[in-house]
Write an enzyme that holds these catalytic residues in place. Sequence first.
Site, mmCIF file in Angstrom:
data_model
loop_
_atom_site.group_PDB
_atom_site.id
_atom_site.type_symbol
_atom_site.label_atom_id
_atom_site.label_comp_id
_atom_site.label_asym_id
_atom_site.label_seq_id
_atom_site.Cartn_x
_atom_site.Cartn_y
_atom_site.Cartn_z
ATOM 1 N N SER A 1 -29.499 29.412 6.752
ATOM 2 C CA SER A 1 -29.611 29.092 8.182
ATOM 3 C C SER A 1 -31.011 28.818 8.713
ATOM 4 C CB SER A 1 -28.983 30.198 9.024
ATOM 5 O OG SER A 1 -27.602 30.032 9.038
ATOM 6 N N SER B 1 -27.255 27.980 10.802
ATOM 7 C CA SER B 1 -26.950 28.403 12.151
ATOM 8 C C SER B 1 -28.156 28.399 13.093
ATOM 9 C CB SER B 1 -26.341 29.805 12.126
ATOM 10 O OG SER B 1 -27.284 30.752 11.656
ATOM 11 N N LYS C 1 -34.552 33.050 18.046
ATOM 12 C CA LYS C 1 -33.103 32.841 17.862
ATOM 13 C C LYS C 1 -32.361 33.953 18.588
ATOM 14 C CE LYS C 1 -29.700 32.163 14.118
ATOM 15 N NZ LYS C 1 -29.520 32.070 12.650
HETATM 16 N N1 GLN Z 1 -23.851 28.164 6.834
HETATM 17 C C1 GLN Z 1 -23.776 29.480 6.256
HETATM 18 C C2 GLN Z 1 -22.627 30.227 6.865
HETATM 19 O O1 GLN Z 1 -21.941 29.655 7.618
HETATM 20 C C3 GLN Z 1 -25.073 30.203 6.410
HETATM 21 C C4 GLN Z 1 -25.236 30.899 7.691
HETATM 22 C C5 GLN Z 1 -26.504 31.685 7.780
HETATM 23 O O2 GLN Z 1 -27.389 31.594 6.922
HETATM 24 N N2 GLN Z 1 -26.575 32.506 8.813
HETATM 25 O O3 GLN Z 1 -22.387 31.361 6.602
#
Ligand code: GLN
Length: 507
Positions: free
Chosen positions: A178, A154, A79
């Site tokens: 995420s 994400s 990532k």
């Molecule tokens: N969807 C969540 C957010 O927008 C989680 C993001 C994540 O785990 N990096 O913060």
Amino acid sequence: MQPIEMSAVDLVAALRQGDITAVQCTTAFLDRIEATNGTINAFLAVDRDGALTRAADIDARRKAGKPLGALAGLPVALKDVLCTTDMPTTCASKMLQGFRPPYDADVVARLRNADAVFVGKTNMDEFAMGGSNENSAFGPVRNPWDLSRAPGGSSGGSAACVAGDMAPVAIGSDTGGSIRQPAGLCGITGLKPTYGRVSRRGLVAFASSLDQIGPMARSAADCALIMETIAGHDPGDSTSLAVDVPRYTDLLDKPLAGVRIGRVPEHYAEGLDPEVAKGVDEAFAVLKAAGATVHDVKLPHAKYGIPTYYLIAPCEASSNLARYDGAHYGHRAEPGKGHRAEPSQQADGFESPLVEMYCRSRAEGFGPEVKRRIMLGTYALSAGYYDAYYAKALRVRRLIRQDYLDAFQSVDLIGGPVSATPAFKLGEKTDDPLAMYLVDLYTVGTNLAGVGGISFPCGFTKSGLPIGFQLQAPPLAEPLLLQAADRFQRLTDWHRRRPKTTGEVKA
Ligand code: GLN
């Protein structure tokens, strides 16, 4: 079987036995990336030359009988939130476009030492803020199961590249879901380890008290293999745990007899898609048939998870992202008129040329969701609001963690949905930030409590979209999470299904 269809465990074994060379294996995945990434957009950078050079070096060392690492020749995607010295690290943000970190993240260094081959950096929501990958400054990722749908986020690029056979393994990060949510929406397996199990050094910080790195792969067995390399104490991350790393792969094949799994009745509330509910029920039935027992448990403060997370995460983000000011790191705005003016004559009312440079750099470098989070966090941390918002959220977080610890007095694992719906359409939620935040309903509790969670496919909708199942465990119970998911995967074949687009998607 073609290399791109093989599991990481099988690839490592085939490489060790000499059934396939690292160059052949790497080439197969690079060719697949070349053929499909134009459509899926899972990768922001592909390092063909670097990967092939490394693979050739591994083959040469193997031929010469030299010792090799545990993952020798295994292609891995990273990532783009992980610092890498040999590839850019952008966090899918214009702010960091072209940034070359001077050091490798701890997980990257561990994977390198294990002789993994990095094929590229995967797309993501900007600075890991989002649940659909649509917040990337470099375009959304498409879900390989249905190109009109989001892969989740994400870590959407990491999930889509595994689902689309572009890498057998990808590394993701999980602050509020995420790893688990995109794994669920793309039909793969993703593990968010206990907070501190994997070092965060070199992970570009979003919300430091929640962030955790973990593996995303086709199966729990593959995740176990990767955990043996990436987990462990790192003196460079004061929150990393000085606890021995178990041999996760050796602990997999155990029966589930006597394992107590909690089920949270409130998870079946309004908003849960009926097909997802059915898939989740069927997963419980499989686990029961494997010897586990299922018991209702309560997480009384779970309903406060979203508001608590969406205060704590933006507060920490607003502080962490203060470093992107155009001077220390990241994008710097071109000097405007104001830079040359006397402070008393600043254009647009900026107090000084320096302040103007900060403001313009941040305005140009960050996308709308990142700005929204910075503003939410700055507001909630400001004098006068701190106690009402941030301090209160910390107290609720404590209660949420206690709920988990209490529940784990009577059960060994907690099961349930990963997300309320299968993959949603690209664009469906982009105009409604609140609807996007609600996507994280079932995942943020794990991070707020600091425990571990795994997500894996437990069925498909009638229209052919994967349904994810989540198991959560007490601190450091990753062996049990992996064991239960692996047992499930020995009894089902959902994780073996490939998207119909496989082999057909053309750039
Ligand atoms: N969807 C969540 C957010 O927008 C989680 C993001 C994540 O785990 N990096 O913060």
